[in-house]
Design an enzyme around this catalytic site. Structure first.
Site, PDB file in Angstrom:
ATOM      1  N   GLU A   1     -67.728  28.184  15.921  1.00  0.00           N
ATOM      2  CA  GLU A   1     -67.850  29.364  16.808  1.00  0.00           C
ATOM      3  C   GLU A   1     -68.939  30.405  16.032  1.00  0.00           C
ATOM      4  O   GLU A   1     -69.477  31.163  17.210  1.00  0.00           O
ATOM      5  CB  GLU A   1     -66.431  30.721  16.802  1.00  0.00           C
ATOM      6  CG  GLU A   1     -64.798  29.701  17.169  1.00  0.00           C
ATOM      7  CD  GLU A   1     -64.038  28.701  15.757  1.00  0.00           C
ATOM      8  OE1 GLU A   1     -62.716  29.737  16.273  1.00  0.00           O
ATOM      9  OE2 GLU A   1     -65.044  28.110  14.917  1.00  0.00           O
TER      10      GLU A   1
ATOM     11  N   ARG B   1     -57.180  26.920   5.110  1.00  0.00           N
ATOM     12  CA  ARG B   1     -55.590  27.158   5.248  1.00  0.00           C
ATOM     13  C   ARG B   1     -55.228  26.071   5.891  1.00  0.00           C
ATOM     14  O   ARG B   1     -53.999  26.269   5.387  1.00  0.00           O
ATOM     15  CB  ARG B   1     -55.196  28.441   6.353  1.00  0.00           C
ATOM     16  CG  ARG B   1     -56.372  29.846   6.235  1.00  0.00           C
ATOM     17  CD  ARG B   1     -55.919  30.949   7.058  1.00  0.00           C
ATOM     18  NE  ARG B   1     -56.854  30.410   8.377  1.00  0.00           N
ATOM     19  CZ  ARG B   1     -57.925  31.013   8.386  1.00  0.00           C
ATOM     20  NH1 ARG B   1     -58.473  31.876   7.102  1.00  0.00           N
ATOM     21  NH2 ARG B   1     -59.290  30.500   9.658  1.00  0.00           N
TER      22      ARG B   1
END
Length: 179
Positions: free
Chosen positions: A103, A66
């Site tokens: 994560e 992104r």
């Protein structure tokens, strides 16, 4: 930075509970990308920030994937080049590579070995900072190339995950913060 412009951007960030796994509240920028006025406002805000903060800058480096949506229009506005920092195996030629934890597992980032020259000034951009692992890995790659990292810049910061702490002394800026 006007509150109205920030609100226009914030209003186009959509929360998705329990994605990509239960207990995670995902912040989706897809509605922001679909709205040309909101997206232009985002790039305006980022441009204003970079111009006010850094009189001399050579490149915007964007993180896969992104950061590739935000970085090129920002670089074009600033009249500078864009450097991609990609997932492993996506760049041709000699590369520098670093493994890092995210994560939800492990990953590897690469940059072309000739992407920047020593001493060139770079701002690293991405859409979101969570735990900071990807951004820290990108910083490590640019440091290996002896770039001067002026700042890490994101649209969204998830404050409770304390990702900015992983960046150490590298300056950090986020447009929107969520608790």
């Amino acid at each position: 930075m006007s509150e109205e412009r920030l609100r226009r951007v914030r209003d186009r960030v959509r929360p998705f509970p329990d994605f990509p796994e239960p207990g995670v509240l995902f912040r989706d920028i897809s509605p922001l990308l679909k709205d040309p006025v909101a997206f232009r406002t985002l790039i305006d805000l980022l441009e204003d920030h970079v111009r006010a903060s850094f009189p001399k800058i050579d490149f915007i480096a964007g993180l896969d994937s992104r950061g590739f949506l935000i970085g090129p229009p920002l670089a074009q506005r600033l009249g500078i080049g864009f450097v991609p920092v990609r997932k492993k195996g996506k760049l041709p030629g000699p590369t520098e590579s670093v493994s890092y934890s995210l994560e939800y597992g492990k990953a590897e980032l690469e940059i072309q070995s000739d992407a920047v020259e020593p001493g060139q000034k770079v701002v690293i951009v991405d859409d979101l900072l969570a735990t900071g692992g990807t951004m820290r890995a990108a910083c490590e790659l640019l440091k290996r190339l002896k770039a001067e990292i002026l700042e890490c810049l994101v649209v969204i910061e998830l404050k409770p995950l304390k990702g900015s702490e992983k960046l150490g002394s590298i300056p950090f800026h986020s447009l929107l913060q969520y608790d």
